[in-house]
Design a protein around this motif. Sequence first.
Motif, PDB file in Angstrom:
ATOM      1  N   ALA A 111       0.772  -1.297   0.090  1.00 52.40           N
ATOM      2  CA  ALA A 111       0.121   0.108   0.288  1.00 52.40           C
ATOM      3  C   ALA A 111       0.684   1.157  -0.289  1.00 52.40           C
ATOM      4  O   ALA A 111       0.729   2.582  -0.535  1.00 52.40           O
ATOM      5  CB  ALA A 111      -0.725   0.195   1.257  1.00 52.40           C
ATOM      6  N   ASP A 112       2.482   1.329   0.842  1.00 52.99           N
ATOM      7  CA  ASP A 112       2.496   2.260   0.952  1.00 52.99           C
ATOM      8  C   ASP A 112       3.387   2.916  -0.003  1.00 52.99           C
ATOM      9  O   ASP A 112       3.547   4.218  -1.141  1.00 52.99           O
ATOM     10  CB  ASP A 112       3.785   2.021   2.407  1.00 52.99           C
ATOM     11  N   ALA A 113       3.920   1.215  -1.142  1.00 50.49           N
ATOM     12  CA  ALA A 113       4.456   1.929  -2.599  1.00 50.49           C
ATOM     13  C   ALA A 113       3.575   1.963  -3.456  1.00 50.49           C
ATOM     14  O   ALA A 113       3.856   3.328  -4.362  1.00 50.49           O
ATOM     15  CB  ALA A 113       5.135   0.238  -3.172  1.00 50.49           C
ATOM     16  N   ALA A 114       1.908   1.621  -3.322  1.00 50.40           N
ATOM     17  CA  ALA A 114       1.429   2.042  -4.182  1.00 50.40           C
ATOM     18  C   ALA A 114       1.008   3.474  -4.181  1.00 50.40           C
ATOM     19  O   ALA A 114       0.797   4.717  -5.108  1.00 50.40           O
ATOM     20  CB  ALA A 114      -0.069   1.558  -4.203  1.00 50.40           C
ATOM     21  N   ILE A 115       0.987   3.989  -2.630  1.00 48.50           N
ATOM     22  CA  ILE A 115       0.895   5.709  -2.510  1.00 48.50           C
ATOM     23  C   ILE A 115       1.615   6.465  -2.810  1.00 48.50           C
ATOM     24  O   ILE A 115       1.488   7.397  -3.981  1.00 48.50           O
ATOM     25  CB  ILE A 115       0.400   5.864  -0.740  1.00 48.50           C
ATOM     26  N   ASP A 116       3.499   5.945  -2.967  1.00 48.69           N
ATOM     27  CA  ASP A 116       4.211   6.500  -3.257  1.00 48.69           C
ATOM     28  C   ASP A 116       4.511   6.969  -4.791  1.00 48.69           C
ATOM     29  O   ASP A 116       4.451   7.470  -5.404  1.00 48.69           O
ATOM     30  CB  ASP A 116       5.605   5.833  -2.736  1.00 48.69           C
ATOM     31  N   THR A 117       3.851   5.653  -5.078  1.00 48.17           N
ATOM     32  CA  THR A 117       3.579   5.961  -6.949  1.00 48.17           C
ATOM     33  C   THR A 117       2.420   6.400  -7.414  1.00 48.17           C
ATOM     34  O   THR A 117       3.112   7.401  -8.746  1.00 48.17           O
ATOM     35  CB  THR A 117       3.135   4.151  -7.556  1.00 48.17           C
ATOM     36  N   ALA A 118       1.232   6.692  -6.887  1.00 51.64           N
ATOM     37  CA  ALA A 118       0.438   7.525  -7.048  1.00 51.64           C
ATOM     38  C   ALA A 118       0.234   8.782  -7.182  1.00 51.64           C
ATOM     39  O   ALA A 118       0.498   9.436  -7.345  1.00 51.64           O
ATOM     40  CB  ALA A 118      -1.055   6.965  -6.046  1.00 51.64           C
ATOM     41  N   CYS A 119       1.599   9.188  -5.382  1.00 52.93           N
ATOM     42  CA  CYS A 119       2.006  10.406  -5.576  1.00 52.93           C
ATOM     43  C   CYS A 119       2.745  10.702  -7.027  1.00 52.93           C
ATOM     44  O   CYS A 119       2.610  12.415  -6.050  1.00 52.93           O
ATOM     45  CB  CYS A 119       2.344  10.671  -4.496  1.00 52.93           C
ATOM     46  N   ARG A 120       3.657  10.470  -7.106  1.00 56.62           N
ATOM     47  CA  ARG A 120       4.059  10.573  -7.837  1.00 56.62           C
ATOM     48  C   ARG A 120       3.965  11.173  -9.438  1.00 56.62           C
ATOM     49  O   ARG A 120       3.956  12.078  -9.945  1.00 56.62           O
ATOM     50  CB  ARG A 120       5.685   9.380  -8.342  1.00 56.62           C
ATOM     51  N   LEU A 121       2.511  10.486  -9.672  1.00 61.34           N
ATOM     52  CA  LEU A 121       2.622  11.066 -11.262  1.00 61.34           C
ATOM     53  C   LEU A 121       1.074  11.538 -11.057  1.00 61.34           C
ATOM     54  O   LEU A 121       1.188  12.372 -12.130  1.00 61.34           O
ATOM     55  CB  LEU A 121       1.501   8.639 -11.315  1.00 61.34           C
ATOM     56  N   LEU A 122       0.377  11.798  -9.463  1.00 58.43           N
ATOM     57  CA  LEU A 122      -0.821  13.181  -9.540  1.00 58.43           C
ATOM     58  C   LEU A 122       0.312  14.288  -9.243  1.00 58.43           C
ATOM     59  O   LEU A 122      -0.288  15.117  -8.725  1.00 58.43           O
ATOM     60  CB  LEU A 122      -1.448  12.319  -8.614  1.00 58.43           C
ATOM     61  N   LEU A 123       1.355  14.161  -9.304  1.00 57.68           N
ATOM     62  CA  LEU A 123       2.600  15.444  -8.562  1.00 57.68           C
ATOM     63  C   LEU A 123       1.446  15.897  -7.183  1.00 57.68           C
ATOM     64  O   LEU A 123       1.361  17.286  -7.022  1.00 57.68           O
ATOM     65  CB  LEU A 123       2.273  16.493  -9.791  1.00 57.68           C
ATOM     66  N   LEU A 124       2.188  14.949  -6.415  1.00 53.78           N
ATOM     67  CA  LEU A 124       1.189  15.059  -5.362  1.00 53.78           C
ATOM     68  C   LEU A 124       2.435  15.067  -3.628  1.00 53.78           C
ATOM     69  O   LEU A 124       2.520  14.092  -3.263  1.00 53.78           O
ATOM     70  CB  LEU A 124       0.392  14.514  -4.150  1.00 53.78           C
ATOM     71  N   PRO A 125       3.693  16.188  -4.205  1.00 49.93           N
ATOM     72  CA  PRO A 125       4.589  15.417  -2.907  1.00 49.93           C
ATOM     73  C   PRO A 125       4.741  15.953  -1.298  1.00 49.93           C
ATOM     74  O   PRO A 125       5.017  15.020  -1.170  1.00 49.93           O
ATOM     75  CB  PRO A 125       5.911  16.646  -4.068  1.00 49.93           C
ATOM     76  N   THR A 126       4.308  17.144  -1.348  1.00 48.75           N
ATOM     77  CA  THR A 126       3.580  17.095   0.130  1.00 48.75           C
ATOM     78  C   THR A 126       2.451  16.237   0.366  1.00 48.75           C
ATOM     79  O   THR A 126       3.305  15.204   1.953  1.00 48.75           O
ATOM     80  CB  THR A 126       2.441  18.521   0.458  1.00 48.75           C
ATOM     81  N   ILE A 127       1.690  14.912  -0.001  1.00 49.29           N
ATOM     82  CA  ILE A 127       1.962  14.619   0.741  1.00 49.29           C
ATOM     83  C   ILE A 127       2.575  13.351   0.750  1.00 49.29           C
ATOM     84  O   ILE A 127       2.107  12.546   1.511  1.00 49.29           O
ATOM     85  CB  ILE A 127      -0.052  14.022  -0.458  1.00 49.29           C
ATOM     86  N   ARG A 128       2.945  12.750  -0.473  1.00 49.36           N
ATOM     87  CA  ARG A 128       3.613  11.938  -0.640  1.00 49.36           C
ATOM     88  C   ARG A 128       5.335  11.886   0.843  1.00 49.36           C
ATOM     89  O   ARG A 128       4.943  10.595   1.399  1.00 49.36           O
ATOM     90  CB  ARG A 128       4.721  11.795  -1.692  1.00 49.36           C
ATOM     91  N   ALA A 129       5.472  13.173   0.959  1.00 48.85           N
ATOM     92  CA  ALA A 129       6.153  13.566   1.839  1.00 48.85           C
ATOM     93  C   ALA A 129       5.934  13.233   3.643  1.00 48.85           C
ATOM     94  O   ALA A 129       6.848  12.438   4.332  1.00 48.85           O
ATOM     95  CB  ALA A 129       6.965  14.758   2.313  1.00 48.85           C
ATOM     96  N   GLU A 130       4.500  13.719   3.706  1.00 49.26           N
ATOM     97  CA  GLU A 130       3.990  13.557   4.757  1.00 49.26           C
ATOM     98  C   GLU A 130       3.244  12.580   5.171  1.00 49.26           C
ATOM     99  O   GLU A 130       2.543  12.353   6.069  1.00 49.26           O
ATOM    100  CB  GLU A 130       3.087  14.991   4.581  1.00 49.26           C
ATOM    101  N   PHE A 131       2.705  11.661   4.484  1.00 47.46           N
ATOM    102  CA  PHE A 131       1.640  10.687   4.434  1.00 47.46           C
ATOM    103  C   PHE A 131       2.300   9.706   5.732  1.00 47.46           C
ATOM    104  O   PHE A 131       0.790   9.595   6.604  1.00 47.46           O
ATOM    105  CB  PHE A 131       1.402  10.209   3.252  1.00 47.46           C
ATOM    106  N   PRO A 132       3.345   9.292   6.345  1.00 44.44           N
ATOM    107  CA  PRO A 132       3.532   8.702   7.042  1.00 44.44           C
ATOM    108  C   PRO A 132       3.856   8.804   8.243  1.00 44.44           C
ATOM    109  O   PRO A 132       3.035   8.083   8.731  1.00 44.44           O
ATOM    110  CB  PRO A 132       5.143   8.084   6.636  1.00 44.44           C
TER     111      PRO A 132
END
Length: 257
Positions: free
Chosen positions: A6-27
């Motif tokens: 799930a974490d890997a999928a979220i990371d990939t999705a955030c990169r594709l959707l250009l959501l750097p803050t969600i990617r960084a702060e999600f954990p």
Amino acid sequence: MTEQAADAAIDTACRLLLLPTIRAEFPDITTAAAKDQITYRGFLAELLMAECDDRARRRSERRIKAAGFPREKSLRSFDFDANPNVDPATIHTLASCEWIKKSQPLCLIGDSGTGKSHMLIALGTEAAMKGYRVRYTLATKLVNELVEAADGKQLNKTIARYGRVDLLCIDELGYMELDRHGAELLFQVLTEREEKNSVAIASNESFGGWTKTFTDPRLCAAIVDRLTFNGTIIETGTDSYRLASTRARAEESAKAG
């Protein structure tokens, strides 16, 4: 799906959707949500607001950088106690940027060291942070740019570029005499901005002394009218607020010692 997947999928999705803050702060947000038992809806809101807040911050930083301020200045760092000529209430009212919304001018008049440039940059920064497009320039630099543009048959393009900003900050007006051609070009920029944008100027000369800068009396009167009509005039005084502030700190240190 495992948590690792799930974490890997979220990371990939955030990169594709250009959501750097969600990617960084999600954990961190995930851990806090689990600890505080936040609902799914609340958890999603936290993520999205974090992304929105960070994007707003980055947009503000880009607008401030694009303004071309020579140094950082803020209203918080201005020592109002050292310069009683500057009314804090008036400045904080200007910080709301309603005058920019109404396309009104602002004139800061006073001797060197009285805080004109500090206030000009600080108010310009406030405007950029509130979403306005701002441009800072020295008066002589602006005139030289206009003269070169006129010589290169690019004047209309240059004036249009300045006309696209919401607030044009012109510093050091009055430090040097402008020839008639340069003064006419400056007036053309100010006229082009009429009823569309705001202009803020800082000058070490009182309006009565502007005849040294603009040697044509009628042109001088027209420029003064353009910059003062329905606008705000702040006289920052004659005494250096920096020296007053330094003197006050020295006196406080002496008392404490």
